[in-house]
Design an enzyme around this catalytic site. Structure first.
Site, PDB file in Angstrom:
ATOM      1  N   ASP A  86       0.808  -1.230   0.000  1.00 18.69           N
ATOM      2  CA  ASP A  86       0.000   0.000   0.000  1.00 18.69           C
ATOM      3  C   ASP A  86       0.839   1.277   0.000  1.00 18.69           C
ATOM      4  OD1 ASP A  86      -2.977  -0.694   0.359  1.00 18.69           O
ATOM      5  OD2 ASP A  86      -1.996  -2.020   1.801  1.00 18.69           O
TER       6      ASP A  86
ATOM      7  N   GLU B 288      -0.232   9.601   1.410  1.00 20.18           N
ATOM      8  CA  GLU B 288      -0.955  10.545   2.261  1.00 20.18           C
ATOM      9  C   GLU B 288      -1.181   9.987   3.662  1.00 20.18           C
ATOM     10  OE1 GLU B 288      -4.920  13.073   1.750  1.00 20.18           O
ATOM     11  OE2 GLU B 288      -5.274  10.938   1.886  1.00 20.18           O
ATOM     12  N   ASP B 289      -1.313   8.672   3.763  1.00 17.00           N
ATOM     13  CA  ASP B 289      -1.697   8.107   5.061  1.00 17.00           C
ATOM     14  C   ASP B 289      -0.608   8.181   6.136  1.00 17.00           C
ATOM     15  OD1 ASP B 289      -4.326   7.495   4.335  1.00 17.00           O
ATOM     16  OD2 ASP B 289      -3.646   5.719   3.266  1.00 17.00           O
TER      17      ASP B 289
ATOM     18  N   ARG C  30       0.786  -1.684   7.579  1.00 17.61           N
ATOM     19  CA  ARG C  30       1.280  -0.482   6.890  1.00 17.61           C
ATOM     20  C   ARG C  30       2.245   0.348   7.755  1.00 17.61           C
ATOM     21  NH1 ARG C  30      -2.883   2.981   3.657  1.00 17.61           N
ATOM     22  NH2 ARG C  30      -0.857   3.765   3.011  1.00 17.61           N
TER      23      ARG C  30
ATOM     24  N   ARG D 250      -9.244   3.301  11.274  1.00 18.85           N
ATOM     25  CA  ARG D 250      -7.796   3.489  11.261  1.00 18.85           C
ATOM     26  C   ARG D 250      -7.301   4.573  12.237  1.00 18.85           C
ATOM     27  NH1 ARG D 250      -5.633   1.692   6.266  1.00 18.85           N
ATOM     28  NH2 ARG D 250      -6.570  -0.334   5.846  1.00 18.85           N
TER      29      ARG D 250
ATOM     30  N   HIS E  75     -11.700   5.827   5.339  1.00 22.46           N
ATOM     31  CA  HIS E  75     -11.149   7.105   5.800  1.00 22.46           C
ATOM     32  C   HIS E  75     -12.166   8.239   5.570  1.00 22.46           C
ATOM     33  CE1 HIS E  75      -6.953   5.334   4.811  1.00 22.46           C
ATOM     34  NE2 HIS E  75      -6.982   5.514   6.121  1.00 22.46           N
TER      35      HIS E  75
ATOM     36  N   CYS F 171      -5.082  10.225  -1.803  1.00 20.44           N
ATOM     37  CA  CYS F 171      -4.172   9.408  -0.990  1.00 20.44           C
ATOM     38  C   CYS F 171      -2.826   9.122  -1.663  1.00 20.44           C
ATOM     39  CB  CYS F 171      -4.849   8.124  -0.536  1.00 20.44           C
ATOM     40  SG  CYS F 171      -5.385   7.077  -1.861  1.00 20.44           S
TER      41      CYS F 171
HETATM   42  N1  GLY Z   1      -5.590   0.015   0.332  1.00 23.47           N
HETATM   43  C1  GLY Z   1      -5.530   1.190   1.147  1.00 23.47           C
HETATM   44  C2  GLY Z   1      -5.612   0.887   2.596  1.00 23.47           C
HETATM   45  O1  GLY Z   1      -6.392   0.027   2.946  1.00 23.47           O
HETATM   46  O2  GLY Z   1      -4.955   1.435   3.431  1.00 23.47           O
END
Ligand code: GLY
Length: 260
Positions: A60, A65-66, A85, A130, A160, A247
């Site tokens: 990912d 951005e995350d 992640r 998240r 999100h 993202c």
């Molecule tokens: N595929 C993006 C996420 O789930 O973080």
């Protein structure tokens, strides 16, 4: 100078996290070509693109951005809600350290940049799968001293907050109100996505332009009727990994020579 931090698509993207969509085969070459086209759009719109090296073992990691939220004053490094992640933050933090002082969300907090919607000096942070209350509290502790406000927004229908709500500029948001509690945003104008396009709210404001996927023509017409300059981009292959246009980049202003 407007700078966009991006990262090449991982060849392992077909092992990505999925929360709402069924797993489908992803054509890596096509996803990579669409990502390069997305980066070209950002350049056309005036951004200097810094493309980080791909992370073959991080499916990912194109979703830069995350792992962080960048303000003019600091960058907040996330503690990602998805365990798989967490390692993505390291190289993003290294890249951002050239431009900003860093602050890091710590245990037990989790926060992902996809949950953070900024409207001028107000931050609305999705309380989501998240991002938790401790993460939002830590985020507020980092940014309120610079004059920003922070409010939590319960997210119920998507991963999100930005999948359901993005800022267009001009005190106006684009939203799918079925997927989150819009009450904290009631002081702003909200444009609703076309009912047949529930995924259309994830759009990226770059200067005066709005970048959005070309798969949402009805919502595009709504934005154009409102006078927004919309640029449609094909991200259909990346969408199989639940990509949105927001993202895949971190946008921020730089002054130094490190931007390229
Ligand atoms: N595929 C993006 C996420 O789930 O973080």
């Amino acid at each position: 100078m407007l700078t966009a931090l991006t990262r090449a698509v991982s060849p392992s993207i077909d092992r990505c996290q999925l929360s709402r969509m069924p797993r489908q085969a992803i054509d890596f070459a096509r996803a990579d070509a669409q990502h390069r086209e997305y980066e070209s759009y950002l350049r056309e719109l005036g951004a200097a693109v810094i493309s980080l090296e791909g992370e073959p073992e991080m499916p990912d990691s194109v979703f830069v951005e995350d792992p962080a939220v960048v303000l003019d004053e600091i960058a907040v490094i996330a503690r990602m809600g998805a365990d798989a992640r967490r390692a993505e933050t390291e190289s993003v933090a290294r890249a951002l350290a050239k431009f900003r002082m860093l602050r890091c969300i710590g245990e037990p907090g989790t926060l992902e940049g996809g949950d953070v919607v900024r409207v001028e000096t107000s931050f609305f942070v999705g309380l989501s799968e998240r991002t938790n209350a401790a993460g939002i509290e830590q985020f507020a502790g980092f940014v309120e001293m610079f004059g920003y406000s922070v409010e939590a927004v319960p997210v119920t229908g998507c991963l999100h907050l930005k999948s359901a709500c993005c800022y267009l500029g001009r005190e106006t948001l684009l939203a799918n109100r079925a997927w989150f509690d819009a009450a904290p945003l009631r002081r702003f104008r909200i444009l609703d996505v076309a009912p047949e396009e529930p995924w259309a709210a994830d759009v990226l404001a770059v200067g005066d332009a709005i970048v959005m996927p070309d798969s949402f023509p009805a919502t595009r017409r709504i934005l154009e009727r409102e006078g927004f300059d919309v640029r449609a981009v094909d991200i259909s292959e990346l969408t199989k990994a639940e990509a949105g246009v927001t993202c895949m980049s971190l946008l921020f202003e730089t002054t130094g020579p490190s931007a390229g």
